[in-house]
Design a protein around this motif. Structure first.
Motif, PDB file in Angstrom:
ATOM      1  N   PRO A  70       0.847  -1.201   0.000  1.00 58.65           N
ATOM      2  CA  PRO A  70       0.000   0.000   0.000  1.00 58.65           C
ATOM      3  C   PRO A  70       0.880   1.248   0.000  1.00 58.65           C
ATOM      4  O   PRO A  70       1.905   1.286   0.690  1.00 58.65           O
ATOM      5  CB  PRO A  70      -0.757  -0.097   1.337  1.00 58.65           C
ATOM      6  CG  PRO A  70      -0.698  -1.539   1.731  1.00 58.65           C
ATOM      7  CD  PRO A  70       0.615  -2.046   1.196  1.00 58.65           C
ATOM      8  N   GLY A  71       0.492   2.225  -0.788  1.00 54.39           N
ATOM      9  CA  GLY A  71       1.172   3.517  -0.690  1.00 54.39           C
ATOM     10  C   GLY A  71       2.511   3.619  -1.399  1.00 54.39           C
ATOM     11  O   GLY A  71       3.266   4.550  -1.167  1.00 54.39           O
ATOM     12  N   ALA A 117      10.982   4.700  -0.154  1.00 56.94           N
ATOM     13  CA  ALA A 117      10.678   4.925   1.265  1.00 56.94           C
ATOM     14  C   ALA A 117      10.473   3.610   2.013  1.00 56.94           C
ATOM     15  O   ALA A 117      10.465   3.577   3.243  1.00 56.94           O
ATOM     16  CB  ALA A 117       9.440   5.805   1.414  1.00 56.94           C
ATOM     17  N   LYS A 161       9.433   7.097  -6.226  1.00 54.90           N
ATOM     18  CA  LYS A 161       9.749   8.137  -5.226  1.00 54.90           C
ATOM     19  C   LYS A 161      11.252   8.404  -5.115  1.00 54.90           C
ATOM     20  O   LYS A 161      11.753   8.705  -4.022  1.00 54.90           O
ATOM     21  CB  LYS A 161       9.154   7.775  -3.841  1.00 54.90           C
ATOM     22  CG  LYS A 161       7.659   7.426  -3.906  1.00 54.90           C
ATOM     23  CD  LYS A 161       6.990   7.388  -2.548  1.00 54.90           C
ATOM     24  CE  LYS A 161       5.564   6.845  -2.681  1.00 54.90           C
ATOM     25  NZ  LYS A 161       4.823   6.773  -1.440  1.00 54.90           N
ATOM     26  N   SER A 191       2.120  -2.105   6.423  1.00 60.77           N
ATOM     27  CA  SER A 191       2.658  -2.415   5.102  1.00 60.77           C
ATOM     28  C   SER A 191       4.149  -2.724   5.215  1.00 60.77           C
ATOM     29  O   SER A 191       4.788  -2.307   6.183  1.00 60.77           O
ATOM     30  CB  SER A 191       2.539  -1.193   4.182  1.00 60.77           C
ATOM     31  OG  SER A 191       1.243  -0.692   4.166  1.00 60.77           O
ATOM     32  N   ALA A 217       4.849   8.319   4.096  1.00 63.30           N
ATOM     33  CA  ALA A 217       5.176   8.138   2.671  1.00 63.30           C
ATOM     34  C   ALA A 217       4.126   7.296   1.960  1.00 63.30           C
ATOM     35  O   ALA A 217       4.087   7.251   0.728  1.00 63.30           O
ATOM     36  CB  ALA A 217       6.549   7.490   2.533  1.00 63.30           C
ATOM     37  N   GLU A 218       3.248   6.625   2.713  1.00 64.16           N
ATOM     38  CA  GLU A 218       2.245   5.740   2.108  1.00 64.16           C
ATOM     39  C   GLU A 218       0.950   6.451   1.716  1.00 64.16           C
ATOM     40  O   GLU A 218       0.112   5.864   1.027  1.00 64.16           O
ATOM     41  CB  GLU A 218       1.895   4.599   3.084  1.00 64.16           C
ATOM     42  CG  GLU A 218       3.042   3.652   3.361  1.00 64.16           C
ATOM     43  CD  GLU A 218       2.723   2.708   4.501  1.00 64.16           C
ATOM     44  OE1 GLU A 218       1.628   2.125   4.519  1.00 64.16           O
ATOM     45  OE2 GLU A 218       3.565   2.566   5.409  1.00 64.16           O
ATOM     46  N   ASP A 242      -4.672   8.295   2.677  1.00 62.62           N
ATOM     47  CA  ASP A 242      -5.928   7.596   2.379  1.00 62.62           C
ATOM     48  C   ASP A 242      -5.954   6.152   2.897  1.00 62.62           C
ATOM     49  O   ASP A 242      -6.955   5.449   2.722  1.00 62.62           O
ATOM     50  CB  ASP A 242      -6.210   7.622   0.865  1.00 62.62           C
ATOM     51  CG  ASP A 242      -5.071   7.015   0.034  1.00 62.62           C
ATOM     52  OD1 ASP A 242      -4.023   6.659   0.626  1.00 62.62           O
ATOM     53  OD2 ASP A 242      -5.232   6.897  -1.197  1.00 62.62           O
ATOM     54  N   LYS A 243      -4.890   5.707   3.541  1.00 62.81           N
ATOM     55  CA  LYS A 243      -4.803   4.291   3.918  1.00 62.81           C
ATOM     56  C   LYS A 243      -5.830   3.852   4.975  1.00 62.81           C
ATOM     57  O   LYS A 243      -6.385   2.761   4.845  1.00 62.81           O
ATOM     58  CB  LYS A 243      -3.376   3.921   4.342  1.00 62.81           C
ATOM     59  CG  LYS A 243      -2.351   4.017   3.205  1.00 62.81           C
ATOM     60  CD  LYS A 243      -2.727   3.216   1.987  1.00 62.81           C
ATOM     61  CE  LYS A 243      -1.952   3.565   0.724  1.00 62.81           C
ATOM     62  NZ  LYS A 243      -2.252   4.878   0.133  1.00 62.81           N
TER      63      LYS A 243
END
Lengths: 221, 221
Positions: free
Chosen positions: A39-40, A142, A165, B38, B142-143, B146-147
């Motif tokens: 995620p992310g 990251a 990133k 994550s 950094a993710e 919205d998680k």
């Protein structure tokens, strides 16, 4: 009593649908890429930027997989590309029957390239074939350079790895050894293409987009 | 033929072991926290820094869950805390029987607090009780903010949320609205504690460590 291996049975059912999707896409000469990451890591931002940069060159549609919400499909639709949202309602990966359904909704015949954005999960989605032409692993710098060693399956199975990133590398905002991540991933997968990019600044996007244009060209041959 | 719900059966077997672990830990008055996030959100770095900051105050042991490698356990052992590595060999979450085994190896009677670092996965680990006193969700800025909306289960079930890597917010290196993430998470979980931290610079670690000291105090009462 006969022992039933449930894991294998679920995969067999999934693979039947994945095979139908391969037939459907191959007959129509459509490239279909299954994006997998934590995620992310920036999958949606990468897709939105890729669609914009390839406007007029490659017609792209997107199948968005999320546990809940349609935030991602909305972000894709802002680029004017067609997007179908699948909500897995708790499930940790997309499965092939969901892709079969989405392919009936997308205007496939008008597209060159279909991206599947899988649920954010570096583990489970790599075990489920969807009928894609190839998998794309996305890793944000990251997240740390040890991820190919720690989560090998997806890096072993992918056609390309996007290291996203990379703007965070300048100024030393994160510790990430690009060469280590690359070497670990290529140890699992000799032919893996690696694209260091920043979907935020646009750095490195040209090489990734060129690779997509070539891959589409190979598919319609 | 009777329909068997395999998912429920696996969970039932897991929950039996989780219950045994709860009994084992409660009898000994040990706090046990299950960290879920994550890949690459910084769990191991947070743990190493927490252990160092609480040296002489709280005796901490760690159960490390990873699909492969013992990179994380080695990083914990550098702090001189005892660490047991569990390799799940492909599985996307830790399960309660693995924790039962690890608790036999850790010097539990000498410890105040046992951290379980789950496999990096924001989805699957939240469905498997391990016998922990509570879950801690870790989200790196950094993710993306919205998680909590996109992966609600873990935020709904956690005692605390660590918002890590807040050093990236200064200078605008990432776009993350702390208030939005907090509000979305608290909509799912009214009593959720939120700690913005940087395990890299040490910012915010004091409040998190104070909370741990208090939680240990409550456990031994």
């Amino acid at each position: 009593m006969e022992k039933i291996d449930v894991g294998k049975k679920i995969l067999r059912e999934n693979d039947k649908h994945a095979f139908e999707n391969i037939i459907f896409l191959t007959e129509r000469k459509k490239l279909c890429l299954n994006m997998i990451s934590s995620p992310g890591s920036g999958k949606t931002t990468i897709l939105a930027r890729t669609i914009t940069e390839l406007k007029g060159k490659v017609k792209i549609g997107v199948i968005e997989g999320d546990i809940q919400t349609d935030i991602d499909a909305e972000r894709i639709r802002e680029t004017e590309a067609p997007a179908v949202q699948i909500n897995t309602e708790g499930a940790c990966h997309l499965s092939a029957p969901q892709i079969s359904d989405a392919l009936k909704i997308l205007p496939v015949d008008e597209l060159d390239l279909i991206f599947i954005e899988n649920v954010g999960n570096l583990v489970c989605p790599s075990a489920f074939a969807l009928g894609e032409s190839g998998k794309i692993a996305v890793l944000s710098v990251a997240e740390g350079d040890d991820k190919p060693a720690k989560y090998p399956a997806i890096f072993a199975k992918s056609k390309a790895m996007l290291l996203n990133k990379i703007d965070l590398l300048e100024g030393g905002h994160v510790d990430f050894d690009v060469e280590r991540a690359k070497a670990d991933a290529r140890r699992l997968n000799k032919t893996l293409e690696v694209f260091p990019i920043s979907a935020r600044t646009g750095e490195g996007m040209a090489a990734w987009c060129d690779w997509l244009v070539n891959s589409v060209r190979e598919t319609v041959k």
